[in-house]
Write an enzyme that holds these catalytic residues in place. Structure first.
Site, mmCIF file in Angstrom:
data_model
loop_
_atom_site.group_PDB
_atom_site.id
_atom_site.type_symbol
_atom_site.label_atom_id
_atom_site.label_comp_id
_atom_site.label_asym_id
_atom_site.label_seq_id
_atom_site.Cartn_x
_atom_site.Cartn_y
_atom_site.Cartn_z
ATOM 1 C CD GLU B 148 -2.706 -1.120 2.578
ATOM 2 O OE1 GLU B 148 -2.605 -0.126 3.340
ATOM 3 O OE2 GLU B 148 -3.470 -2.060 2.769
ATOM 4 N N GLY B 152 4.939 -0.532 2.421
ATOM 5 C CA GLY B 152 5.676 -1.336 1.456
ATOM 6 C C GLY B 152 6.502 -2.350 2.213
ATOM 7 C CG PHE B 177 4.275 -0.220 -6.699
ATOM 8 C CD1 PHE B 177 4.884 0.023 -7.925
ATOM 9 C CD2 PHE B 177 4.192 0.814 -5.785
ATOM 10 C CE1 PHE B 177 5.417 1.275 -8.220
ATOM 11 C CE2 PHE B 177 4.723 2.071 -6.077
ATOM 12 C CZ PHE B 177 5.327 2.294 -7.299
ATOM 13 C CD GLU B 383 7.904 -11.213 -4.803
ATOM 14 O OE1 GLU B 383 8.147 -12.219 -4.112
ATOM 15 O OE2 GLU B 383 7.470 -11.262 -5.948
#
Lengths: 187, 406
Positions: B148, B152, B177, B383
């Site tokens: 969000e 992140g 994203f 990630e």
């Protein structure tokens, strides 16, 4: 340019059987453990006298033992100081290098000269990079221990200044032949 | 310091011998088939699609069908669910090959892999019928929505809320994203269901269908690479209790488990990208003559190449090892950040080196290097950024960070 003929890496050894590889791994592990756990109590045996081992791998195991010892010193300092993020990240970098170099060492095969050269290079670079990082971490209480480990580290690093021999051995295998180097096949 | 005292100082995983990496005959064969797929299907098409975020439908359908024929579809999905059953290591081997092409599975949303986001394996039987099996058949796409604007790396700080209304949940929030967010048929969306507990039992995962009123696609976000992740808004988006994935309150654990696996897939992607750059580099250095000598004969360049090879091999060994341990059910909390961050940094270094040593040609669009360069940079961020991975490693070594004492 150093040719492979000047390297300690055997070029024509028979492909070792898995049992031999397991024995090699165990022997390297013992060298690493001695350097790691008794670095100040026992002089390292000259790698060339390690029976049955490729000398470059024996040296790499010794260097990684010293790197692990430095990591342990850094860890104690970080805990003792309640160190902030920058010092914690330095510690993580030492651990990252050590983990990567240990993989290179314990996956090396004596019949695969490139894997041996890269393992030697990885261990050397991990140890050389750990010294200034741990220097920035270590506390006054541990300084004498650090200085003693650093002395041993510098002695082994001087044997191959800037990693030139390992670098040339790897570069020759990668660049002095036309076929694609087999770095993709690690297992 | 005596040895016994020292032994307490490091995690056992840094003092025990690393496990040997063993590929099964099936995994070796899958790697060979993936290599064929790369050479026969992907590399010949690269120049046709220099800048696409996703391939034309007919091309993608062809590639998906070919991947199925070669047994490469859904490699990490268990056979009993309809996948190839090759495990995480098998998926890593395939992804590493496919990612050598800029048309490969560069991002999760490329649709050449077939594996769902691993969170979906927690689906109930009814959810599997509606979402997992159609995904495995290639009929439905999915996304994974955790990130969000204000959360992140700090994923526990998500603001999206899901409130119980007596008969179902009402979701409100904004995600950005989100790979494939603009084209997916459904997604797994993480939302706070207990603001007090938050990450410790207060975040829940929901499956949200695209047709659900209140789901709004805002935009695809332009990035320096080919990826165009989406910004999504959920406004009074109502989902039934049957769309809770896993247990209420256990969403953060599910997200962490999922990211452990997808981080290793991302490491494999980095290996493939770096390998492509390395394979372009070596023949170039032998061929390119400057001041009367090939670049391959210059010491400074030889040393750079040797270090790059060590870097690549070490990242590969770390990644394979972690994948193998995941397949064996070993706790890999320590190893995943090590492999992920090492592979991402290595790939950036190797691609940058290949570009530099190609000179002006490296930045031209005559070669795929500039595309690899633009695509790979996000791997150090997405990630789990490098800094988060380092923090995880430091935490494993030295415990949580304490305030610096005065």
């Amino acid at each position: 340019m150093t040719s492979m003929a000047n390297s300690s890496i055997p070029m024509d050894a028979e492909r070792p059987a898995p049992r031999d590889l397991a024995a090699l791994r165990a022997a390297l592990g013992r060298i690493e453990a001695v350097a790691r756990e008794e670095a100040l109590d026992r002089a390292p045996p000259p790698p060339s006298e390690q029976a049955g081992l490729v000398p470059d791998l024996a040296t790499a195991a010794y260097q990684l033992g010293l790197t692990a010892r430095l990591l342990a010193l850094g860890r104690r300092a970080v805990v003792a100081r309640r160190a902030g993020q920058a010092r914690r990240f330095l510690l993580a970098e030492v651990a990252l290098d050590l983990a990567a170099a240990r993989r290179l060492l314990y996956a090396a095969r004596p019949d695969d000269a490139l894997s041996v050269a890269l393992a030697a290079l990885g261990a050397r670079d991990a140890l050389a990079a750990a010294l200034p990082r741990v220097l920035d971490l270590v506390t006054a209480d541990e300084w004498a221990v650090f200085a003693a480990v650093r002395e041993r580290a510098e002695a082994t690093l001087r044997a191959d200044l800037a990693g030139g021999r390992a670098l040339e051995a790897a570069a020759a295998l990668l660049l002095d032949q036309d076929e694609r180097a087999a770095i993709e096949e690690v297992c | 310091m005596a040895g016994a005292e020292f032994l307490d100082a490091l995690p056992a995983r840094l003092t025990e011998l690393p496990p040997s990496i063993e590929l099964s005959a099936e995994q070796r064969a899958a790697r060979e088939r993936a290599r064929r797929f790369l050479q026969e299907e992907l590399l010949p098409r690269e120049r046709q699609f220099p800048e696409c975020d996703h391939l034309p439908a007919e091309v993608e359908e062809h590639l998906n069908a070919r991947a199925r024929e070669l047994g490469l579809w859904a490699p990490a999905t268990p056979r009993e669910l309809g996948g190839a059953g090759l495990g995480v290591l098998g998926a890593v081997l395939i992804k590493e090959q496919v990612a050598q092409s800029v048309l490969g599975d560069v991002r999760q949303d490329r649709g050449i892999g077939g594996d769902p986001w691993p969170a979906l394996f927690q689906a109930t039987d009814e959810q599997k019928q509606r979402y997992l099996y159609p995904h495995l058949r290639g009929e439905k796409r999915m996304f994974f929505a955790l990130t969000e604007p204000a959360a992140g790396s700090d994923a526990a700080n998500i603001q999206t809320r899901a409130e119980w209304e007596g008969r179902g949940w009402r979701i409100n929030g904004r995600k950005h994203f989100i790979g494939a967010g603009g084209r997916a048929d459904f997604g797994v969306v993480f939302a706070v269901t207990d603001p007090v507990k938050r990450a410790r039992g207060g975040i829940t995962c929901f499956i949200v269908d695209r047709e659900t009123p209140g789901w709004r696609w805002v935009r695809d976000i332009e990035t320096m690479g080919a990826c165009r992740p989406a910004e999504l808004v959920f406004e009074d988006c109502r989902v039934p209790p049957s769309n809770v994935l896993g247990e209420v309150g256990q969403g953060f654990v599910l997200a962490q488990q999922t990211l452990s696996i997808t981080r290793i897939r991302q490491a494999a992607l980095c290996l493939g990208t770096a390998q492509r750059a390395f394979d372009l580099l070596l023949p170039w250095l032998r061929r390119r003559v400057t001041f009367g000598r090939p670049l391959a004969q210059r010491e400074a360049i030889r040393w750079l190449v040797a270090r790059a090879a060590a870097d690549l091999r070490a990242a590969r060994l770390l990644t394979y090892s972690v994948a193998q341990q995941i397949d064996r059910g070993v706790d890999v909390r320590w190893e995943v950040p090590t492999a992920k961050t090492r592979a991402a940094q290595m790939a950036c270094r190797v691609v940058d080196l290949a570009m530099q040593l190609h000179g002006a040609l490296g930045v031209s669009r005559d070669l795929p290097l500039e595309r690899l360069y633009r695509d790979i940079r996000s791997m150090r961020i997405t990630e789990g950024a490098d800094e988060i991975q380092r923090d995880l490693i430091a935490r494993e070594l030295a415990g949580r960070e304490e305030p610096v004492s005065a």
